[in-house]
Design a protein around this motif. Sequence first.
Motif, PDB file in Angstrom:
ATOM      1  N   VAL A  87       0.831  -1.206   0.000  1.00 55.09           N
ATOM      2  CA  VAL A  87       0.000   0.000   0.000  1.00 55.09           C
ATOM      3  C   VAL A  87       0.863   1.253   0.000  1.00 55.09           C
ATOM      4  O   VAL A  87       0.639   2.172  -0.784  1.00 55.09           O
ATOM      5  CB  VAL A  87      -0.944  -0.013   1.214  1.00 55.09           C
ATOM      6  N   SER A  88       1.878   1.273   0.857  1.00 54.33           N
ATOM      7  CA  SER A  88       2.685   2.487   0.925  1.00 54.33           C
ATOM      8  C   SER A  88       3.450   2.715  -0.370  1.00 54.33           C
ATOM      9  O   SER A  88       3.639   3.856  -0.784  1.00 54.33           O
ATOM     10  CB  SER A  88       3.663   2.447   2.093  1.00 54.33           C
ATOM     11  N   ARG A  89       3.855   1.627  -0.992  1.00 52.16           N
ATOM     12  CA  ARG A  89       4.569   1.807  -2.260  1.00 52.16           C
ATOM     13  C   ARG A  89       3.626   2.305  -3.337  1.00 52.16           C
ATOM     14  O   ARG A  89       3.996   3.164  -4.143  1.00 52.16           O
ATOM     15  CB  ARG A  89       5.227   0.497  -2.680  1.00 52.16           C
ATOM     16  N   TYR A  91       1.008   4.048  -2.829  1.00 61.16           N
ATOM     17  CA  TYR A  91       0.706   5.433  -2.490  1.00 61.16           C
ATOM     18  C   TYR A  91       1.817   6.354  -2.994  1.00 61.16           C
ATOM     19  O   TYR A  91       1.559   7.410  -3.574  1.00 61.16           O
ATOM     20  CB  TYR A  91       0.549   5.564  -0.977  1.00 61.16           C
ATOM     21  N   THR A  92       3.054   5.921  -2.789  1.00 64.38           N
ATOM     22  CA  THR A  92       4.186   6.726  -3.257  1.00 64.38           C
ATOM     23  C   THR A  92       4.154   6.859  -4.775  1.00 64.38           C
ATOM     24  O   THR A  92       4.392   7.946  -5.317  1.00 64.38           O
ATOM     25  CB  THR A  92       5.503   6.072  -2.823  1.00 64.38           C
ATOM     26  N   ARG A  93       3.828   5.764  -5.423  1.00 65.01           N
ATOM     27  CA  ARG A  93       3.718   5.822  -6.891  1.00 65.01           C
ATOM     28  C   ARG A  93       2.615   6.766  -7.308  1.00 65.01           C
ATOM     29  O   ARG A  93       2.777   7.555  -8.252  1.00 65.01           O
ATOM     30  CB  ARG A  93       3.406   4.434  -7.442  1.00 65.01           C
ATOM     31  N   ASN A  96       3.767  10.306  -6.887  1.00 63.27           N
ATOM     32  CA  ASN A  96       4.686  10.681  -7.959  1.00 63.27           C
ATOM     33  C   ASN A  96       3.931  10.922  -9.260  1.00 63.27           C
ATOM     34  O   ASN A  96       4.215  11.880  -9.983  1.00 63.27           O
ATOM     35  CB  ASN A  96       5.723   9.588  -8.179  1.00 63.27           C
ATOM     36  N   LEU A 100       3.827  14.298 -11.382  1.00 64.26           N
ATOM     37  CA  LEU A 100       4.263  14.336 -12.783  1.00 64.26           C
ATOM     38  C   LEU A 100       3.146  14.849 -13.680  1.00 64.26           C
ATOM     39  O   LEU A 100       3.405  15.545 -14.660  1.00 64.26           O
ATOM     40  CB  LEU A 100       4.698  12.946 -13.233  1.00 64.26           C
ATOM     41  N   ASP A 362     -21.615  15.668 -13.976  1.00 61.97           N
ATOM     42  CA  ASP A 362     -22.270  15.660 -12.671  1.00 61.97           C
ATOM     43  C   ASP A 362     -21.369  16.250 -11.584  1.00 61.97           C
ATOM     44  O   ASP A 362     -21.490  15.906 -10.424  1.00 61.97           O
ATOM     45  CB  ASP A 362     -22.699  14.247 -12.303  1.00 61.97           C
ATOM     46  N   PHE A 431      -6.050   6.623  -5.031  1.00 58.53           N
ATOM     47  CA  PHE A 431      -5.625   7.406  -3.882  1.00 58.53           C
ATOM     48  C   PHE A 431      -6.080   8.864  -3.973  1.00 58.53           C
ATOM     49  O   PHE A 431      -5.535   9.715  -3.291  1.00 58.53           O
ATOM     50  CB  PHE A 431      -4.109   7.346  -3.741  1.00 58.53           C
ATOM     51  N   HIS A 434      -6.760  11.005  -0.787  1.00 57.30           N
ATOM     52  CA  HIS A 434      -5.763  11.279   0.239  1.00 57.30           C
ATOM     53  C   HIS A 434      -5.397  12.752   0.193  1.00 57.30           C
ATOM     54  O   HIS A 434      -5.174  13.298  -0.890  1.00 57.30           O
ATOM     55  CB  HIS A 434      -4.533  10.412   0.009  1.00 57.30           C
ATOM     56  N   GLU A 462     -21.016  33.850   1.196  1.00 52.68           N
ATOM     57  CA  GLU A 462     -21.018  33.542   2.629  1.00 52.68           C
ATOM     58  C   GLU A 462     -21.881  34.561   3.379  1.00 52.68           C
ATOM     59  O   GLU A 462     -22.665  34.202   4.268  1.00 52.68           O
ATOM     60  CB  GLU A 462     -19.571  33.550   3.128  1.00 52.68           C
ATOM     61  N   ARG A 466     -25.180  33.825   5.503  1.00 48.95           N
ATOM     62  CA  ARG A 466     -25.248  34.212   6.917  1.00 48.95           C
ATOM     63  C   ARG A 466     -26.506  35.015   7.184  1.00 48.95           C
ATOM     64  O   ARG A 466     -27.222  34.808   8.151  1.00 48.95           O
ATOM     65  CB  ARG A 466     -24.002  35.010   7.256  1.00 48.95           C
ATOM     66  N   LYS A 473     -33.442  32.656  11.729  1.00 44.96           N
ATOM     67  CA  LYS A 473     -33.337  32.520  13.179  1.00 44.96           C
ATOM     68  C   LYS A 473     -34.318  33.447  13.891  1.00 44.96           C
ATOM     69  O   LYS A 473     -34.869  33.097  14.936  1.00 44.96           O
ATOM     70  CB  LYS A 473     -31.904  32.864  13.578  1.00 44.96           C
TER      71      LYS A 473
ATOM     72  N   ILE B 490       9.596   4.870   0.243  1.00 43.84           N
ATOM     73  CA  ILE B 490       8.498   5.183   1.148  1.00 43.84           C
ATOM     74  C   ILE B 490       8.996   6.178   2.183  1.00 43.84           C
ATOM     75  O   ILE B 490      10.076   6.010   2.742  1.00 43.84           O
ATOM     76  CB  ILE B 490       7.989   3.910   1.836  1.00 43.84           C
ATOM     77  N   LEU B 502      -2.964   2.742   5.424  1.00 42.71           N
ATOM     78  CA  LEU B 502      -3.115   3.813   4.437  1.00 42.71           C
ATOM     79  C   LEU B 502      -4.257   3.539   3.463  1.00 42.71           C
ATOM     80  O   LEU B 502      -4.824   4.455   2.899  1.00 42.71           O
ATOM     81  CB  LEU B 502      -1.797   3.936   3.678  1.00 42.71           C
TER      82      LEU B 502
END
Lengths: 495, 598
Positions: A87-89, A91-93, A96, A100, A362, A431, A434, A462, A466, A473, B490, B502
């Motif tokens: 998973v972490s790899r 995610y890193t990919r 990147n 890119l 949509d 991902f 994230h 806004e 308000r 109210k 990582i 994760l």
Amino acid sequence: MQPGGPGIPQCNARSPSLFTINTWLVCSLLANIFVAIIFPFCKRVPLRYQMKVKVIARNPDDYVRETKLDIQRVPRNYDPSLHPFEVSREYTRALNATKLERVFAKPFVASLDGHRDGVNCMAKHAKSLSTLLSGSCDGELKVWNLSKHECVRTLQAHEGFVRGMVVRYCGTSFFTVGDDKTIKQWKMESPGYGEEEEPINTILGKTVYTGLDHHQNDPVFATCGQQVDIWDEQRSSPIRSFTWGVDSFSSVHFNPVETELLASCASDRSIVLYDMRESTPLKKVIMTMRSNTLSWNPMEAYYFTCANEDYNLYTYDMRYLAKPIMVHMDHVSAVLDVDYAPTGKEFVSASFDKTIRIFAKDGGHSREVYHTKRMQHVICIKWSADNKYILSGSDEMNIRLWKANAAEKLGVLAPREREAANYSQKLKEKFQHHPQIRRIARHRHLPKTIYHQTKELRVMKEARRRKEKNVRKHSKPGSVPVVSEKEKHVVTVVK
Amino acid sequence: MASPGEASVDETHVGKKKKLPARYWQELQEEERKDENKVKSDGEQSKEALRQEEDKTQKAKKRKQDQSPSDGEKVKPEKSDPFPGPAPIPEDRLQKFKRKDKLKKPHRKQHKLRDIIARSEDASEMAQKQAARFDLLLPEEAGFLEGDEDEDTCMISQEDIAEAVDITSGAKYFNLKLSQFGPYRLDYSKTGRHLLLGGRRGHVACIDWASKQLMCEINVMESVNDVKWLHTEAMYAVAQKKWLYIYDSNGIELHCIRKFNDVLRMQFLPYHFLLATASATSFLQYLDVSVGKEVAAICTKTGRLDVMCQNPHNAIIHLGHANGTVTLWSPNQKEALVKMLCHQGGVRSVAVDKTGTYMVTSGMDKKLKVYDVRTFKPLKSYFLPAGAACLSLSQRGLLSAATGDVVQVYKDVCSMPVTKPYMAHRLRGTVWGLHFCPFEDVLGVGHGDGFTSMLVPGAGEPNFDGLDANPYRSAKQRQEWEVKALMEKIQPDLISLDPTELAQVDQATWEQRHQDRVEVLGFDPLAKEKFVPKYKKKGRSSAGAIERRKKQVAHEEQRDVIRKSVEDKMKMEKERKERERKKAALSTQKSALDRFKK
């Protein structure tokens, strides 16, 4: 430390003598014949070690290439335990890949210049991907070859603006309307040597026409001006005229799927729907502000999106006009034109704020914004039929060619390249939520004015919210209902 | 590919041999029998579905066939595939590639989400099946050692094994007699091709051990505490008397890292490019070797750290201490993630298996204990008369323990109670370092008299992955791999106890989400604004008047709450009264049965 205590079986590699000989004797006594058979083997290994043993022994020839001309061998083993931190790899990919993508996001492809006044309308060729027609505010019309980035034909179509333009479904001729109250039909191919640029057909109308569209597969076209007219190509007078207490229309569009249906935007802030087979309009929706133009979804027959003066775009379901399906916000000035991608999943809008934005059908907010320093108010926009490019015509006489997907690599992709692109696309999708990846993927540089205007609009919104909250109210419960953003902009639906 | 029939899968090969292979002309009878069996035995859904499909397609045909016997015996049944559908995959192999349990389907109202989940689950199932099918094609098989009946495998000597196996494998058993520079520490590179030896008295050598080629040999003229390969065989780290040094494979000193002093043990985290060091001054430090920066320095405050190992599954560092505890560390936290009391007396060695499930510890109390590191619960406890000084776990789960000058290898320590070692070997000197060679059936032992490479059949993973660690890679492939590996390095802050965290949905609390929103917007959209009274003319904005106006709106929210609670109270009171009134009315009403009351 005391090695070889009672619990540890001693292994005396150096002293096999006594025990071995004993076993040897017993064995030989018990089974003479058997020993005779295995005797040659026993000579090599003492009988005591009738063990079975196998260790990993790889033949290097199976793992390295034979000659330098071969490609390297890459044996695979997909066992998850050999690939930790999956998973972490990934995610890193993905991170990147997202970075890119932003690095390679260079959407601007080319600018086509040659018009001597602002570009007022454009038309895609029905059959040829590389042909584009554009009409300018001085009545000049140009035919472009997009692959060569050059103008192949120029003609003076009208006096005053070229208001509308459409290519016939067969691609052999096209129609234009202009400020000089005429409808002209032109041949697609340029005239031969010595011939004059002349329309095949000219219809003189009574009033100014502001837009036109052609039927998908019949020799019928529609114009709009003071009323919506349906024309047969063979006749010089309209076969049908629609009015509904409105004095002028800004655009008219045929539905590409349900081909007998039309929609038009009127100056009384309404969008009117027609069925060509009936004598009266179907229904209309009146909004708080005027819609400039609309575009039908080419894949889902009952959806259309209109570009409104109130900086928003609205996607309607034709069957339920009381509330739009989606309000697309992000522009900071009036939206002037909109065109759907041929896939029907996205559309592009051109705005008076000098930007182009791409929305998902949509999605409430744009996924992409294109701008350049020199591009002025964008008047017209088209999404190319191969779903790859966007064409924008703007006030400062240029037509710009953009990539629909900013980071996409143009040209033919090698199979490995394509595979890698697909893989990184999937990772980005996986991902996308994230926070770090989302932040990078969403970031767009905006011109200062637009950036500040966006901020200002946000503050205003806004404040309004308000105030409404406070009003609610301090009034009797239920007397100030909550009106959703979608409902806010529709005044009424008339049938 | 020829595939075995459905029925044959359920049975073993031994049983199968007696029967003739299925023939298509037997199919008719067999199918009917099979159908009966299926209903009882088949729990597998895919098979069931397959069969149903088959039924559907063959329904028409079957009907014909059913009729045909009545017509006459001469009509031949039609030829059809005796093994329809895709080849079945054994359940255990599928299980090996399983990533996640299936999700609960969301409500039908969320049809889009339902659709997305269904699609992604289909895709992952397909990937799982493909991988499981591919497993069949793996070229190598794991090694093994079996003795005769009533013979212990531990009595078999190394010489005999080396003699029995082929020459190349036999050559993997060898001794290096290096008695001059004292007990040796060792490390194998990630691919298992290269061996690094570090003698206590300064001798450092790296060897391509399979071809017995010496790459470099130096004497650092200082005591050496530990040696470790970095991500490739081009660089290694040596923990010397004072500082940490990095050398290249030619023996040239690349760096002397003065921030890392008195290092006793090192671990390299290959996917994070982190070199974790444990020092005599009780510091645990992390060095990012790709950029050369110290990532974290943690003072563990637990004294001299000479027991260290990493969990290869989640990159957590395990440290063993003199008071019998094992502590777990990540670079993101100054405190230990977990402290476990494992032994009475000091911890002598720790090892964690490849899957991150089991931790094996040995202590001064002469015990060898197995823990489940996911739940931190003890599983097994063994008593070793001499205690184990060094532990090492192989890729396939073999445990080697060194007691004095004897190395013992145990099999299945974690899953079942073990009484005898799988193998044993006595060496010349006291064992100082112990390491299984990845992807080989080899155990390297560094001891007082040099280095011994032992054959341990069944230790190594037989099939390597060419893109991850390829022992046969060329220089070009190594360069390519290095670039790719660096690209997907990582970040150290992703190290946590659960490496799949994760990918899980973070169901943040409302407070957390609100805080994030505030951070994004730059203001709190729900914040109550301070009341600023308008300026009014004609003296109505005097200080007193302003205060009075402020008082009017003060505690507005509190008032709201009070108002609401008062309203609620009133309502309840009203209801209560109503109920009472009804009750009273009921009680006053005379029923027909009342006359029987006394």
